[in-house]
Design a protein around this motif. Structure first.
Motif, PDB file in Angstrom:
ATOM      1  N   GLU A 292       0.808  -1.218   0.000  1.00  0.00           N
ATOM      2  CA  GLU A 292       0.000   0.000   0.000  1.00  0.00           C
ATOM      3  C   GLU A 292       0.846   1.274   0.000  1.00  0.00           C
ATOM      4  O   GLU A 292       0.399   2.334  -0.431  1.00  0.00           O
ATOM      5  CB  GLU A 292      -0.977   0.013   1.182  1.00  0.00           C
ATOM      6  N   VAL A 295       1.151   2.819  -3.510  1.00  0.00           N
ATOM      7  CA  VAL A 295      -0.041   3.302  -4.211  1.00  0.00           C
ATOM      8  C   VAL A 295       0.150   4.778  -4.566  1.00  0.00           C
ATOM      9  O   VAL A 295       0.438   5.595  -3.688  1.00  0.00           O
ATOM     10  CB  VAL A 295      -1.314   3.112  -3.361  1.00  0.00           C
ATOM     11  N   GLN A 302      -4.702   4.312  -0.608  1.00  0.00           N
ATOM     12  CA  GLN A 302      -3.772   3.637   0.305  1.00  0.00           C
ATOM     13  C   GLN A 302      -4.510   3.125   1.538  1.00  0.00           C
ATOM     14  O   GLN A 302      -4.311   1.995   1.977  1.00  0.00           O
ATOM     15  CB  GLN A 302      -2.664   4.590   0.750  1.00  0.00           C
ATOM     16  N   VAL A 305      -6.764   0.106   0.628  1.00  0.00           N
ATOM     17  CA  VAL A 305      -5.973  -1.126   0.486  1.00  0.00           C
ATOM     18  C   VAL A 305      -5.585  -1.662   1.854  1.00  0.00           C
ATOM     19  O   VAL A 305      -5.694  -2.868   2.133  1.00  0.00           O
ATOM     20  CB  VAL A 305      -4.710  -0.856  -0.360  1.00  0.00           C
ATOM     21  N   ARG A 306      -5.143  -0.771   2.750  1.00  0.00           N
ATOM     22  CA  ARG A 306      -4.731  -1.182   4.086  1.00  0.00           C
ATOM     23  C   ARG A 306      -5.908  -1.782   4.848  1.00  0.00           C
ATOM     24  O   ARG A 306      -5.760  -2.778   5.569  1.00  0.00           O
ATOM     25  CB  ARG A 306      -4.139   0.016   4.830  1.00  0.00           C
TER      26      ARG A 306
END
Length: 341
Positions: A292, A295, A302, A305-306
């Motif tokens: 991430e 990104v 980010q 995704v995390r």
């Protein structure tokens, strides 16, 4: 330890929006910067001060030499230099200028992007694995365009599996080409950013650039080519073996995918996952993993995704707990043997 670097014209770009570049240098190198009348003073541990001093000296040398930093590129350069002790700002800038990406001047925006570009230059087969938005496709297309313009290859082959994410190709209107074009659109988008539209159209018409579904690769041998397989997590193991064995003489291949976004039917193993297991340790192959932090889309991406990664870890932990609780205790359900009469 305290050191100082003389201020030169171009100091405004160094600071960046709301001094974000200065904060990046301070946090990345573990130093404190103080702007004085004619110089920047650097305070911190000896090694950290020495690295920051070298960075600032490189910056002002490049500016004096006529190099113009955009704020976005400078911020990216600073991130890479702060994370990799072996890299200097001057070397990073010069390496980017040496590559011809058509209309674009490209700078790696993270240490993994830098490793990815170096892997593509060094190896004939490269796997780029990581979440969406990390620049895997964009950088691969940029390197393909660079290889084509410098005549290191004679054509570019861009391909991806036409796997439906909840949709059916047969129900879409239009010809076969019109049906599959939406699945190949990200590859076209990257091309149009690197080259003029007329040049892209001309290359496609002459088959110098070919954009096609993965199924169209069967039975071919791709010599003197730069081949990019995108969305490789949606290729089956059989398709992956097929495309990897298409590579001919004087060719490079880049295989990209996100193993967390597989759209294959349940029970089908991703060809990307399979290839990473089968080809582990094979000479001439490089694998670069993104996360991430790489990104380069909106900062919210980010965090998304995390969040998904944390959720996946939580679900996996809960499933393991359920399985352990469901296991019968040792010896449970076994009746003791009765004594014989």
């Amino acid at each position: 330890m305290i050191a100082s670097v003389q201020i030169n014209p171009g100091i405004e770009n160094l600071f960046g929006t709301r001094d974000e570049n200065i904060r990046l240098i301070e946090n990345g190198f573990g130093v404190r910067l103080h702007l004085l009348e004619d110089r920047i003073e650097i305070e911190g541990e000896e090694d950290s001060v020495s690295r920051a001093e070298s960075l600032l000296a490189d910056y002002f040398d490049l500016v004096r030499g006529g190099y113009v930093f955009s704020n976005g590129d400078l911020n990216s350069y600073l991130k890479v230099v702060s994370e990799d002790r072996e890299v200097t700002l001057e070397a990073l800038v010069l390496s980017s200028r040496q590559r011809n990406f058509g209309k674009k001047v490209l700078a790696p925006k993270s240490i993994n992007q830098k490793r990815y570009l170096e892997a593509i230059e060094r190896s004939d087969l490269v796997f780029g694995v990581g979440p969406a938005g990390t620049g895997k496709t964009y950088l691969a297309v940029a390197m393909a365009v660079s290889a084509l313009l410098s005549k290191r290859v004679s054509r570019i082959i861009l391909t991806r599996p036409a796997v439906e994410a909840g949709e059916r190709l047969g129900f879409l209107p239009g010809t076969l080409q019109e049906k599959i074009d939406p699945y190949l659109r990200p590859l076209y988008d990257a091309l149009f950013e690197m080259l003029d539209a007329e040049k892209v159209d001309r290359y496609i018409e002459r088959k110098t650039i070919e954009v096609a579904p993965l199924a169209f690769m069967r039975g071919r041998t791709l010599n003197d080519s730069f081949i990019i397989l995108d969305e490789a997590q949606n290729a089956t193991a059989e398709q992956m073996k097929m495309v990897l064995t298409r590579q001919g003489f004087n060719s490079k291949m880049v295989v990209n995918g996100d193993t967390t976004q597989v759209d294959l039917p349940a029970g089908r193993r991703s060809g990307l996952v399979d290839a990473l297991d089968v080809l582990k340790g094979v000479e001439g192959i490089s694998v670069v993993y993104f996360d991430e932090r790489d990104v380069v889309r909106h900062s919210l991406v980010q965090r998304i995704v995390r969040a998904y990664e944390r959720h996946a870890e939580t679900v996996a932990t809960e499933q393991q707990l359920v399985l352990r609780l469901a296991e019968p205790a040792a010896g449970a359900g076994i009746e003791p043997s009765k004594p014989q009469v």
